[in-house]
Design a protein around this motif. Structure first.
Motif, PDB file in Angstrom:
ATOM      1  N   SER A  17       0.960  -1.193  -0.213  1.00 13.44           N
ATOM      2  CA  SER A  17       0.198   0.216  -0.156  1.00 13.44           C
ATOM      3  C   SER A  17       1.049   1.206  -0.109  1.00 13.44           C
ATOM      4  O   SER A  17       0.715   2.295  -0.580  1.00 13.44           O
ATOM      5  N   LEU A  18       2.267   0.841   0.794  1.00  9.33           N
ATOM      6  CA  LEU A  18       2.778   2.696   0.209  1.00  9.33           C
ATOM      7  C   LEU A  18       3.269   2.449  -0.575  1.00  9.33           C
ATOM      8  O   LEU A  18       4.170   3.592  -0.905  1.00  9.33           O
ATOM      9  N   ILE A  19       4.068   1.487  -1.822  1.00 12.71           N
ATOM     10  CA  ILE A  19       4.450   1.555  -3.304  1.00 12.71           C
ATOM     11  C   ILE A  19       3.297   2.912  -3.118  1.00 12.71           C
ATOM     12  O   ILE A  19       4.818   3.916  -4.488  1.00 12.71           O
ATOM     13  N   PRO A  20       3.151   3.949  -4.181  1.00 11.12           N
ATOM     14  CA  PRO A  20       1.958   4.537  -4.660  1.00 11.12           C
ATOM     15  C   PRO A  20       2.889   6.199  -4.058  1.00 11.12           C
ATOM     16  O   PRO A  20       3.032   6.969  -4.572  1.00 11.12           O
ATOM     17  N   GLU A  21       2.846   5.941  -2.480  1.00 15.59           N
ATOM     18  CA  GLU A  21       3.634   6.663  -2.038  1.00 15.59           C
ATOM     19  C   GLU A  21       5.163   6.976  -2.502  1.00 15.59           C
ATOM     20  O   GLU A  21       5.742   7.979  -2.367  1.00 15.59           O
ATOM     21  N   LEU A  22       5.356   5.782  -2.182  1.00 14.88           N
ATOM     22  CA  LEU A  22       6.738   5.573  -2.739  1.00 14.88           C
ATOM     23  C   LEU A  22       7.307   6.443  -4.709  1.00 14.88           C
ATOM     24  O   LEU A  22       8.255   6.884  -4.150  1.00 14.88           O
ATOM     25  N   ILE A  23       6.641   6.097  -4.717  1.00 14.39           N
ATOM     26  CA  ILE A  23       6.590   6.274  -6.598  1.00 14.39           C
ATOM     27  C   ILE A  23       6.615   7.716  -6.698  1.00 14.39           C
ATOM     28  O   ILE A  23       7.190   8.935  -7.313  1.00 14.39           O
ATOM     29  N   ASP A  24       5.274   8.505  -5.464  1.00 20.66           N
ATOM     30  CA  ASP A  24       4.865   9.931  -5.876  1.00 20.66           C
ATOM     31  C   ASP A  24       6.271  10.819  -5.370  1.00 20.66           C
ATOM     32  O   ASP A  24       7.103  11.618  -5.360  1.00 20.66           O
ATOM     33  N   LEU A  25       7.187  10.450  -4.067  1.00 20.36           N
ATOM     34  CA  LEU A  25       8.605  10.602  -3.589  1.00 20.36           C
ATOM     35  C   LEU A  25       9.135  10.474  -3.620  1.00 20.36           C
ATOM     36  O   LEU A  25      10.267  11.279  -4.868  1.00 20.36           O
ATOM     37  N   LEU A  26       9.298   9.960  -4.963  1.00 22.16           N
ATOM     38  CA  LEU A  26      10.917   9.149  -5.964  1.00 22.16           C
ATOM     39  C   LEU A  26      10.337  10.744  -7.467  1.00 22.16           C
ATOM     40  O   LEU A  26      11.229  11.053  -7.749  1.00 22.16           O
ATOM     41  N   ASN A  27       9.396  10.394  -7.531  1.00 19.15           N
ATOM     42  CA  ASN A  27       8.882  11.329  -8.314  1.00 19.15           C
ATOM     43  C   ASN A  27       9.091  13.004  -8.585  1.00 19.15           C
ATOM     44  O   ASN A  27       9.012  13.589  -9.811  1.00 19.15           O
ATOM     45  N   ASP A  28       8.768  12.966  -7.489  1.00 19.38           N
ATOM     46  CA  ASP A  28       8.773  14.401  -6.642  1.00 19.38           C
ATOM     47  C   ASP A  28       7.330  15.376  -6.877  1.00 19.38           C
ATOM     48  O   ASP A  28       7.641  15.943  -7.140  1.00 19.38           O
ATOM     49  N   THR A  29       6.557  14.466  -6.496  1.00 27.33           N
ATOM     50  CA  THR A  29       4.510  14.877  -6.734  1.00 27.33           C
ATOM     51  C   THR A  29       4.629  15.215  -5.236  1.00 27.33           C
ATOM     52  O   THR A  29       4.742  14.374  -4.504  1.00 27.33           O
ATOM     53  N   PRO A  30       3.970  16.371  -5.193  1.00 24.81           N
ATOM     54  CA  PRO A  30       3.331  16.817  -4.145  1.00 24.81           C
ATOM     55  C   PRO A  30       2.000  15.452  -3.866  1.00 24.81           C
ATOM     56  O   PRO A  30       1.635  15.116  -5.135  1.00 24.81           O
ATOM     57  N   PRO A  31       2.290  15.347  -2.773  1.00 24.09           N
ATOM     58  CA  PRO A  31       0.928  14.683  -2.167  1.00 24.09           C
ATOM     59  C   PRO A  31      -0.411  15.516  -2.538  1.00 24.09           C
ATOM     60  O   PRO A  31      -0.911  16.222  -2.815  1.00 24.09           O
TER      61      PRO A  31
END
Length: 67
Positions: free
Chosen positions: A53-67
């Motif tokens: 379930s944390l994979i999308p948050e990790l992808i956003d963090l790696l892409n530097d996309t704000p939540p």
């Protein structure tokens, strides 16, 4: 090394209790051992689901996309 030997010994005794080996026919102990096994399996599945379930948050963090 002795810790590994002791851990293996405990696991062997646990499996003997699960299958009801001769001399270990304690019904309450077998039920408790099965409940512990089910709880451990459930905890592992829950931990894996939480990690997935944390994979999308990790992808956003790696892409530097704000939540």
């Amino acid at each position: 090394m002795m810790l590994l030997v002791r851990l293996i010994d405990v696991l062997v005794e646990f499996v003997k209790l699960l299958v009801g080996a001769p001399g270990l026919r304690n019904v309450l102990g077998r039920v408790a051992a099965w409940l512990v096994l089910i709880a451990v399996i459930g905890a592992v599945v829950a931990l894996i689901a939480w990690g997935v379930s944390l994979i999308p948050e990790l992808i956003d963090l790696l892409n530097d996309t704000p939540p």
